[in-house]
Design an enzyme around this catalytic site. Structure first.
Site, mmCIF file in Angstrom:
data_model
loop_
_atom_site.group_PDB
_atom_site.id
_atom_site.type_symbol
_atom_site.label_atom_id
_atom_site.label_comp_id
_atom_site.label_asym_id
_atom_site.label_seq_id
_atom_site.Cartn_x
_atom_site.Cartn_y
_atom_site.Cartn_z
ATOM 1 N N GLU A 1 5.454 -4.200 -9.050
ATOM 2 C CA GLU A 1 4.323 -3.742 -8.238
ATOM 3 C C GLU A 1 3.693 -4.852 -7.393
ATOM 4 O O GLU A 1 3.626 -6.009 -7.759
ATOM 5 C CB GLU A 1 3.225 -3.107 -9.108
ATOM 6 N N ARG B 1 7.215 1.271 -4.162
ATOM 7 C CA ARG B 1 5.912 1.390 -3.507
ATOM 8 C C ARG B 1 5.409 0.000 -3.096
ATOM 9 O O ARG B 1 6.044 -0.999 -3.304
ATOM 10 C CB ARG B 1 4.899 2.057 -4.455
ATOM 11 N N TRP C 1 -14.661 4.676 -7.593
ATOM 12 C CA TRP C 1 -13.710 3.745 -8.217
ATOM 13 C C TRP C 1 -12.993 2.918 -7.160
ATOM 14 O O TRP C 1 -12.688 3.408 -6.073
ATOM 15 C CB TRP C 1 -12.699 4.566 -9.002
ATOM 16 N N ASN D 1 -9.544 -0.103 -6.946
ATOM 17 C CA ASN D 1 -8.587 -0.978 -7.615
ATOM 18 C C ASN D 1 -7.919 -1.881 -6.590
ATOM 19 O O ASN D 1 -8.625 -2.660 -5.933
ATOM 20 C CB ASN D 1 -7.614 -0.221 -8.529
ATOM 21 N N ASP D 2 -6.619 -1.840 -6.399
ATOM 22 C CA ASP D 2 -5.893 -2.869 -5.652
ATOM 23 C C ASP D 2 -6.504 -3.203 -4.290
ATOM 24 O O ASP D 2 -6.794 -2.294 -3.499
ATOM 25 C CB ASP D 2 -4.464 -2.412 -5.368
#
Length: 535
Positions: A297, A248, A129, A131-132
């Site tokens: 975020e 974060r 996987w 993501n960002d």
């Protein structure tokens, strides 16, 4: 009898929760773990790798006796040693630990990048996987793309920093994992990276550019790591964490006028959501400066000229949704001059970041495109590289998006619009400029995707998703990229950027253009077959 039955049941439950393990003498590059894409959360096992009596790697994984694929773990640094593979929540006599095997390559390398649902125009990880995007930076003649990854499954979890490099932001070569979690449960979440050109931190050794990255350690806070080997491996700053707060995603940048560093990060303060700014002279000691409400975020902050005028620059503050505000920034405080404005107009585009130190002075962005590849040994992808600009308008400056010029190197031959009826391709780039005239709609079909321009309302429908797309000087200019799992559409000179997950039927490789309800003038139409980014 009832007491005996309960004791038997308790004994069985106790056995099922014991860890099973196997010892392996490491003599190859990788360990392979059998993974199921079908198993649910309840089938996750905790795996520990022990060397010399200590845990060196620990993660969750959905192991299976009949796997869909094999995840790999680089164990090359422990060559010649004995590694104990311990799998929890298994019967002591389970066969699963024995299915872990060694190899000098990742699983099924002959099919790598040829899989049926492998994106061919956009980066995706070899396995697992993603993501960002994280730590996007130009250094040492390479574009670096770090990214959130779970190497051990096709769902989110086990967050590491993966790493890929490219000479052109188009053709990527994946590198070994750059940043492992500090320990299980203390994951390496998102952040950014910079080149410390002046060695303000004092960490530089050797002749390579000093790369410094900031990331969220989920159990500790905001942390700093640095690399002197071209970003391949990182060393922890021994005084981590450098910032502790509720938030974060620290994004660092250099503020040249005052010669100091800035971190923009997501901050939860007194029950509200903010982007906070901290400053530092050396990337080690950070001081809170200010915060601005209304963003969530993965902050990004960059300066751009309006309409290319270097004497008229503005700052853009954006975050995970790609909504943004334009304003000024004095190195400590962002002062907005616009309301929050919509970013992309599609679906699934999230947590985008721009390259630090871009060598041509451009602002180039890549986002996580939530376009799934069902049934594959990998999942999700990045967007195309996108060049951002600020365009002046009566309402103030507005962001535009355009595919980076480097993507033109993927064109396989010349424009084939003249033979539209015979055109067939899997990977497509279309560029059109038209004047709607008295037509009601202009319809483009590309591999089953339907794009309709509604002239009356000046809106574009992309697979029925309706977005505003105003004419510019009476004309509409449209750019479309078609890949195996997504469309990326640009309209109104980039004022409308529409990324959209989309899996076309393999047999449908046609393109057509039709005008309905009147006459339109097609000033230009260019259609190209594209090559894969994977070599």
């Amino acid at each position: 009898m009832k007491i005996l039955a309960w004791l038997t049941l308790l004994a069985l439950l106790s056995t099922s929760l014991d860890a099973a393990q196997v010892d392996i003498v490491i003599d190859k590059h990788y360990l392979h773990f059998p993974v199921s894409n079908k198993a649910g959360q309840e089938h996750r096992q905790r795996v520990e790798i022990l060397v010399d009596g200590g845990v060196v790697r620990e993660f969750d994984i959905r192991m299976a006796e009949r796997p869909d694929w094999y995840a790999h773990l680089d164990v090359s640094e422990w060559q010649g040693k004995t590694a104990t593979v311990r799998v929890g929540k298994l019967a002591a006599d389970s066969k699963l630990p024995g299915l872990v095997r060694q190899a000098d390559s990742i699983w099924n390398p002959e099919q790598l990048y040829r899989e049926a649902l492998r994106p061919q125009l956009r980066f995706s990880a070899r396995r697992g996987w993603i993501n960002d995007p994280n730590g996007m930076v130009w250094a040492g003649g390479e574009y670096h793309l770090y990214f959130q990854t779970n190497p051990y499954g096709c769902g989110s979890g086990n967050k590491h920093w993966g790493h890929a490099v490219s000479p052109d932001m188009v053709h990527w070569q994946e590198q070994p994992i750059a940043l492992y979690p500090h320990k299980f449960g203390d994951w390496a979440y998102s952040g950014g990276a910079v080149v410390d050109q002046g060695n303000t931190s004092g960490w530089r050794q050797g002749t390579n550019p000093l790369l410094v990255a900031t990331y969220t350690s989920t159990a500790r806070g905001e942390c700093v790591v640095y690399s002197n080997d071209r970003g391949r491996t990182f060393q922890e700053y021994d005084a981590n964490p450098v910032i502790k707060h509720h938030g974060r995603d620290p994004r660092p940048l250099w503020y040249a006028p005052d010669k100091h560093w800035v971190i923009a990060l997501y901050d939860e303060f007194q029950g509200e959501k903010y982007i906070a700014f901290h400053t530092s002279p050396d990337l080690k000691t950070w001081t809170f400066a200010s915060r601005i409400a209304g963003f969530f975020e993965c902050a990004d902050l960059f300066e751009m000229p309006v309409d290319g005028d270097l004497a008229n620059k503005k700052w853009v503050l954006t975050a995970a949704s790609s909504e943004y505000r334009v304003g000024t920034f004095d190195g400590r405080k962002f002062s907005p001059e616009t309301p929050k404005l919509p970013g992309h107009r599609g679906r699934g585009f999230y947590a985008a970041q721009t390259f630090s130190n871009e060598p041509h002075g451009r602002v180039v962005q890549i986002g996580w495109l939530k376009a799934a590849s069902p049934g594959m040994p990998f999942n999700q992808a990045m967007s195309l590289p996108l060049e951002l600009k600020l365009r002046g308008s009566a309402d103030g400056p507005r962001l535009t998006w355009a595919p980076a010029k480097e993507l033109e190197t993927l064109r396989d031959g010349t424009n084939q619009a003249a033979d539209l009826g015979k055109f067939r391709a899997e990977l497509i780039e279309l560029r059109a400029e038209f004047e709607p005239g008295d037509a009601e709609t202009i319809e483009f079909k590309l591999r089953g995707a339907i794009l309709i321009y509604d002239a009356k309302n000046q809106e574009l429908l992309v697979n029925a998703l309706r977005v505003p797309a105003p004419l510019i000087d009476g004309k509409q200019r449209l750019i479309v990229y078609v890949d195996r799992t997504a469309l990326e559409v640009f309209a109104s000179d980039g004022l409308a950027y529409v990324p959209l997950p989309f899996i076309p039927r393999q047999e449908d490789q046609q393109v057509s253009v039709q005008v309905h309800g009147g006459n339109a003038k097609m000033n230009s139409l260019q259609i190209y077959k594209l090559q894969s980014i994977w070599k």
